[in-house]
Scaffold this motif. Structure first.
Motif, PDB file in Angstrom:
ATOM      1  N   VAL A 189      -9.144  19.861  78.827  1.00 18.00           N
ATOM      2  CA  VAL A 189      -8.537  18.676  79.434  1.00 18.00           C
ATOM      3  C   VAL A 189      -8.328  18.912  80.924  1.00 18.00           C
ATOM      4  N   ALA A 190      -7.628  19.982  81.251  1.00 16.61           N
ATOM      5  CA  ALA A 190      -7.320  20.271  82.651  1.00 16.61           C
ATOM      6  C   ALA A 190      -6.870  21.712  82.778  1.00 16.61           C
ATOM      7  N   HIS A 191      -7.059  22.286  83.960  1.00 22.21           N
ATOM      8  CA  HIS A 191      -6.490  23.600  84.210  1.00 22.21           C
ATOM      9  C   HIS A 191      -5.964  23.649  85.633  1.00 22.21           C
ATOM     10  N   ILE A 192      -5.095  24.607  85.870  1.00 21.48           N
ATOM     11  CA  ILE A 192      -4.427  24.724  87.164  1.00 21.48           C
ATOM     12  C   ILE A 192      -4.305  26.197  87.506  1.00 21.48           C
ATOM     13  N   ASN A 193      -4.581  26.528  88.771  1.00 17.46           N
ATOM     14  CA  ASN A 193      -4.454  27.919  89.184  1.00 17.46           C
ATOM     15  C   ASN A 193      -3.040  28.191  89.705  1.00 17.46           C
ATOM     16  N   ARG A 194      -2.797  29.440  90.063  1.00 16.69           N
ATOM     17  CA  ARG A 194      -1.443  29.832  90.426  1.00 16.69           C
ATOM     18  C   ARG A 194      -0.950  29.125  91.686  1.00 16.69           C
ATOM     19  N   ASP A 195      -1.883  28.755  92.545  1.00 17.12           N
ATOM     20  CA  ASP A 195      -1.509  28.074  93.784  1.00 17.12           C
ATOM     21  C   ASP A 195      -1.354  26.567  93.609  1.00 17.12           C
ATOM     22  N   GLY A 196      -1.602  26.080  92.402  1.00 23.70           N
ATOM     23  CA  GLY A 196      -1.420  24.664  92.133  1.00 23.70           C
ATOM     24  C   GLY A 196      -2.671  23.830  92.191  1.00 23.70           C
ATOM     25  N   GLY A 197      -3.802  24.456  92.508  1.00 25.02           N
ATOM     26  CA  GLY A 197      -5.052  23.712  92.503  1.00 25.02           C
ATOM     27  C   GLY A 197      -5.440  23.348  91.083  1.00 25.02           C
ATOM     28  N   SER A 198      -5.795  22.102  90.860  1.00 18.95           N
ATOM     29  CA  SER A 198      -6.041  21.644  89.503  1.00 18.95           C
ATOM     30  C   SER A 198      -7.406  20.986  89.364  1.00 18.95           C
TER      31      SER A 198
END
Length: 123
Positions: A47-56
């Motif tokens: 569905v979606a993923h997000i990295n530690r810096d908030g990039g999605s």
């Protein structure tokens, strides 16, 4: 490292739900976190993923503009805000986290999954 998902339920079309997934454990750091879903009789899809810096990134075109993924690094928690829900969003939603394990003699990368939470959207 364990994940505990919550927030699923039954909602009418057009309604909203917010899923949460908290990571627990010791000696680790998460980087990518996200959500998959598995509709009835279909394959699991990202569905979606997000990295530690908030990039999605949103992988399912039909959710764009309706779903928002976010995270709270201090609480090791990832969220999925789902608005304007449609019956086709009905699925079991699974959270996941990629992490680094610092507890051993060397750093080990791993991936862990939550138990799944049912989202049912009625028409």
């Amino acid at each position: 490292v364990q994940l505990q998902a919550s927030g699923g339920g039954l909602v009418q079309a057009g309604g909203s739900l917010k899923l949460s997934c908290a990571v627990s454990g010791r000696g680790f750091s998460t980087y990518n976190m996200g959500w998959f879903r598995q509709p009835p009789g279909k394959e699991r899809e990202l569905v979606a993923h997000i990295n530690r810096d908030g990039g999605s990134t949103y992988a399912v075109g039909s959710i764009k503009g309706r779903f928002t993924i976010s995270r709270d690094n201090a609480k090791n928690t990832v969220f999925l805000q789902m608005n304007s829900l449609k019956p086709e969003d009905t699925a079991v939603y699974y959270c996941y986290a990629n992490y680094l394990d610092f507890t051993g003699p060397s750093v080990v990368a791993g991936k862990t999954w939550g138990q799944g939470t049912q989202v049912t959207v009625s028409s």
